[in-house]
Motif scaffolding. Structure first.
Motif, PDB file in Angstrom:
ATOM      1  N   ARG A 195       0.786  -1.193   0.000  1.00 30.04           N
ATOM      2  CA  ARG A 195       0.000   0.000   0.000  1.00 30.04           C
ATOM      3  C   ARG A 195       0.840   1.275   0.000  1.00 30.04           C
ATOM      4  O   ARG A 195       0.375   2.339  -0.393  1.00 30.04           O
ATOM      5  N   ILE A 252       9.571   2.643  -1.073  1.00 30.64           N
ATOM      6  CA  ILE A 252      10.912   2.521  -0.486  1.00 30.64           C
ATOM      7  C   ILE A 252      11.509   1.158  -0.796  1.00 30.64           C
ATOM      8  O   ILE A 252      10.824   0.145  -0.779  1.00 30.64           O
ATOM      9  N   THR A 268      15.844  -3.932   1.647  1.00 36.60           N
ATOM     10  CA  THR A 268      16.692  -5.067   1.276  1.00 36.60           C
ATOM     11  C   THR A 268      16.572  -5.377  -0.219  1.00 36.60           C
ATOM     12  O   THR A 268      17.461  -6.008  -0.792  1.00 36.60           O
ATOM     13  N   GLY A 269      15.454  -5.002  -0.814  1.00 45.31           N
ATOM     14  CA  GLY A 269      15.209  -5.332  -2.222  1.00 45.31           C
ATOM     15  C   GLY A 269      14.588  -6.705  -2.406  1.00 45.31           C
ATOM     16  O   GLY A 269      14.315  -7.128  -3.534  1.00 45.31           O
ATOM     17  N   THR A 295      11.571  -7.838  -1.665  1.00 49.66           N
ATOM     18  CA  THR A 295      10.217  -7.798  -2.226  1.00 49.66           C
ATOM     19  C   THR A 295      10.276  -7.637  -3.739  1.00 49.66           C
ATOM     20  O   THR A 295       9.651  -8.388  -4.497  1.00 49.66           O
TER      21      THR A 295
HETATM   22  C1  PRP Z   1       7.576  -1.873   2.214  1.00 49.91           C
HETATM   23  C2  PRP Z   1       7.775  -1.179   0.869  1.00 49.91           C
HETATM   24  C3  PRP Z   1       8.276  -2.285   0.004  1.00 49.91           C
HETATM   25  C4  PRP Z   1       9.050  -3.169   0.955  1.00 49.91           C
HETATM   26  C5  PRP Z   1      10.513  -2.825   0.823  1.00 49.91           C
HETATM   27  O1  PRP Z   1       6.310  -2.473   2.225  1.00 49.91           O
HETATM   28  O2  PRP Z   1       6.574  -0.628   0.388  1.00 49.91           O
HETATM   29  O3  PRP Z   1       7.228  -3.027  -0.600  1.00 49.91           O
HETATM   30  O4  PRP Z   1       8.610  -2.847   2.295  1.00 49.91           O
HETATM   31  O5  PRP Z   1      11.270  -3.670   1.645  1.00 49.91           O
HETATM   32  P1  PRP Z   1      12.400  -4.615   1.066  1.00 49.91           P
HETATM   33  O6  PRP Z   1      13.177  -3.844   0.012  1.00 49.91           O
HETATM   34  O7  PRP Z   1      13.267  -4.917   2.279  1.00 49.91           O
HETATM   35  O8  PRP Z   1      11.761  -5.861   0.496  1.00 49.91           O
HETATM   36  P2  PRP Z   1       5.608  -3.001   3.552  1.00 49.91           P
HETATM   37  O9  PRP Z   1       5.871  -4.482   3.689  1.00 49.91           O
HETATM   38  O10 PRP Z   1       6.001  -2.149   4.728  1.00 49.91           O
HETATM   39  O11 PRP Z   1       4.049  -2.824   3.223  1.00 49.91           O
HETATM   40  P3  PRP Z   1       3.207  -1.494   2.898  1.00 49.91           P
HETATM   41  O12 PRP Z   1       3.656  -0.997   1.544  1.00 49.91           O
HETATM   42  O13 PRP Z   1       1.786  -1.962   2.879  1.00 49.91           O
HETATM   43  O14 PRP Z   1       3.482  -0.491   4.001  1.00 49.91           O
END
Ligand code: PRP
Length: 188
Positions: free
Chosen positions: A51, A109, A112-113, A115
């Motif tokens: 989100r 954001i 770690t990358g 996701t």
């Molecule tokens: C955050 C962000 C990315 C992910 C980045 O989402 O929106 O999807 O974390 O982290 P990574 O690079 O370490 O993988 P979050 O899981 O907090 O969900 P949200 O977007 O619903 O707040």
């Protein structure tokens, strides 16, 4: 009407402002110009990862001065332990076939990358022409190397708890119009 600087009930939780509304507008404008130049003739599909990205997404698509289409994906958040294992689950998939399309994944954001590394592999298997990442923020963590490299980056932020402009702590602060660092006492 400009409410910048107005005290809100949540502002007392913010240690300092990293990017003001004006800073954000300038970043979005610059990224919009870059994307417009690169995607002028290709009718790209911009994908928001729900989100956190929705606020940036709403701004960046309006800063791109060429035809584009939009779609949305949601992925699971398993918490830090699962993230380090690279396990990502798709909760909401695209409505749009992407074979032969130019794809721009829009994220709030990159940390770690993990996701995006998973998502890119998943989307690559569907045969798009290209996939690039537009990340509003890249978190600079000492000793950490992100699993993916975004082509379009808004700003680098330090390894602090940042909220606002879509980013949350415990689902709060997403609607702050600026990016701030949360006071440690709020989450400790
Ligand atoms: C955050 C962000 C990315 C992910 C980045 O989402 O929106 O999807 O974390 O982290 P990574 O690079 O370490 O993988 P979050 O899981 O907090 O969900 P949200 O977007 O619903 O707040």
């Amino acid at each position: 009407m400009d409410h910048e600087g107005a005290l809100t009930p949540r502002q007392e939780d913010i240690e300092r402002i990293l990017l003001s509304k004006a800073d954000i507008a300038s970043i979005v404008c610059r990224m919009g110009e870059e994307l417009t130049k690169d995607y002028r003739d290709s009718n790209p599909l911009f994908i928001a990862i729900l989100r956190g990205a929705v606020v940036f997404f709403a701004d960046i698509i309006r800063a791109v001065q060429c035809p584009l289409q939009i779609d949305f994906m949601a992925v699971s958040s398993y918490g830090s332990a699962a993230k380090s294992s690279g396990v990502v689950r798709i909760l909401k998939d695209l409505n749009t076939p992407i074979e032969g399309r130019d794809i721009v994944i829009v994220e709030d954001i990159l940390d770690t990358g993990i996701t995006l590394n998973y998502l890119i592999k998943n989307l690559e298997s569907r045969g798009p022409r290209s996939i690039e990442i537009a990340a509003f923020l890249v978190k600079d963590v000492p000793g950490q190397r992100s699993a993916v490299l975004p082509r379009y980056v808004g700003a680098h932020v330090p390894d602090a708890f940042v909220v606002g402009y879509g980013l949350d702590y415990d689902e709060r602060y997403r609607n702050l119009p600026y990016l701030g660092v949360l006071k440690p006492e709020v989450y400790s």
